[in-house]
Design a protein around this motif. Structure first.
Motif, PDB file in Angstrom:
ATOM      1  N   ASN A 149      47.573  53.527  51.243  1.00 21.54           N
ATOM      2  CA  ASN A 149      46.465  54.274  51.814  1.00 21.54           C
ATOM      3  C   ASN A 149      46.376  55.198  50.963  1.00 21.54           C
ATOM      4  N   GLU A 184      33.786  57.198  53.114  1.00 19.91           N
ATOM      5  CA  GLU A 184      33.521  56.316  54.137  1.00 19.91           C
ATOM      6  C   GLU A 184      32.111  56.138  54.444  1.00 19.91           C
ATOM      7  N   PRO A 190      38.029  51.868  53.106  1.00 23.21           N
ATOM      8  CA  PRO A 190      38.090  51.707  54.594  1.00 23.21           C
ATOM      9  C   PRO A 190      38.625  52.844  55.367  1.00 23.21           C
ATOM     10  N   LEU A 191      37.795  53.349  56.385  1.00 22.02           N
ATOM     11  CA  LEU A 191      38.307  54.403  57.040  1.00 22.02           C
ATOM     12  C   LEU A 191      39.690  54.471  57.369  1.00 22.02           C
ATOM     13  N   ASP A 192      40.272  53.231  57.813  1.00 25.57           N
ATOM     14  CA  ASP A 192      41.433  53.164  58.434  1.00 25.57           C
ATOM     15  C   ASP A 192      42.847  53.359  57.307  1.00 25.57           C
ATOM     16  N   ARG A 193      42.148  53.377  56.163  1.00 26.21           N
ATOM     17  CA  ARG A 193      43.047  53.663  55.026  1.00 26.21           C
ATOM     18  C   ARG A 193      43.314  54.917  54.341  1.00 26.21           C
ATOM     19  N   SER A 195      43.314  59.615  55.254  1.00 24.89           N
ATOM     20  CA  SER A 195      43.375  60.817  55.974  1.00 24.89           C
ATOM     21  C   SER A 195      43.327  61.882  55.270  1.00 24.89           C
TER      22      SER A 195
END
Length: 246
Positions: A149, A184, A190-193, A195
């Motif tokens: 991440n 993004e 990827p957005l889910d990776r 923060s």
């Protein structure tokens, strides 16, 4: 009359089968002991107790209790993983001829890509400059194939933001989020990776009050974190849940 020899049962003798089973169990026992050599004492005692029960050995007398250790040392895992990841990314930087303004460092037990904020943003601004797009694309090229991440951290110096509606803390958060949105929007990571978090001036690299030190503190850091269950194996990685939300 000639005695006829006694007919023997085919196969190995009965005692040989029993002996082979015992040797196999002993071998399994010692292999388990070897494989658990690095386990903590609690888990080792639990496994040893199960083995004793399996062999039919009942413990006598009072059972000795083992208290849970307060500190668990993970340094060998941390150093090994961090060093391997650092060397791999350093090799990629050399192969891809990445922009030299992207600095690769090992800090807080993790591998971090550090970029001067002036390279990505105009003074006092929170939107990524178009001139910085190739640099962020270089960052994405380094991490896109890694099973990790990405946490984007914004940092500023402690100079008061006179005449601006935003504080240093606000600017650091807005810059981190702006960088995340660029990744993004361009489908780089990827957005889910990802923060984002901002620290303002709370984590300076230099404490001097000269311009060179202040410029060093104005930065954006790309911290590589483990994915999913790897957190237990790599506990040194920073927990995003403890950071300031945006």
């Amino acid at each position: 009359m000639t005695k006829r020899p006694k007919k023997q049962d085919p196969g190995a003798p009965a005692w040989m089968v029993t002996f082979s089973d015992m040797v196999t169990l002993l071998l399994t026992f010692f292999v388990l002991l070897l494989s658990m050599a690095n386990m903590d004492k609690i888990k080792f005692e639990e496994a040893a107790g199960s083995l004793r029960s399996a062999f039919g050995v009942m413990g006598g007398g009072s059972q000795t209790s083992i208290s849970k250790p307060k500190v668990v040392e993970f340094a060998p895992i941390q150093d090994d993983f961090t060093s391997r990841l650092y060397q791999r990314m350093l090799s990629q930087i050399n192969q891809l001829k990445i922009d030299r303004r992207i600095q690769l460092v090992k800090d807080r037990g993790a591998v971090i890509l550090r970029v001067d904020a002036a390279v990505l943003f105009a003074s006092g601004q929170t939107e990524v400059s178009p001139e910085a797009y190739p640099i962020l694309q270089d960052v994405a090229a380094l991490i896109e194939n890694l099973p990790l991440n990405l946490r984007i951290e914004g940092h500023t110096d402690d100079t008061p933001t006179s005449g601006l509606a935003l504080s240093n803390w606000d600017i650091s958060i807005a810059r981190a989020v702006s960088t995340l949105k660029f990744f993004e929007r361009e489908s780089l990571v990827p957005l889910d990776r990802m923060s984002a978090v901002g620290y303002g001036s709370r984590r300076p690299l230099a404490t001097e009050k000269n311009e060179a030190a202040q410029a060093l503190n104005r930065r954006v850091e790309f911290v590589l974190e483990s994915i999913g269950g790897n957190r237990e194996a790599l506990p040194y990685l920073i927990d995003a849940g403890k950071q300031v939300p945006f």
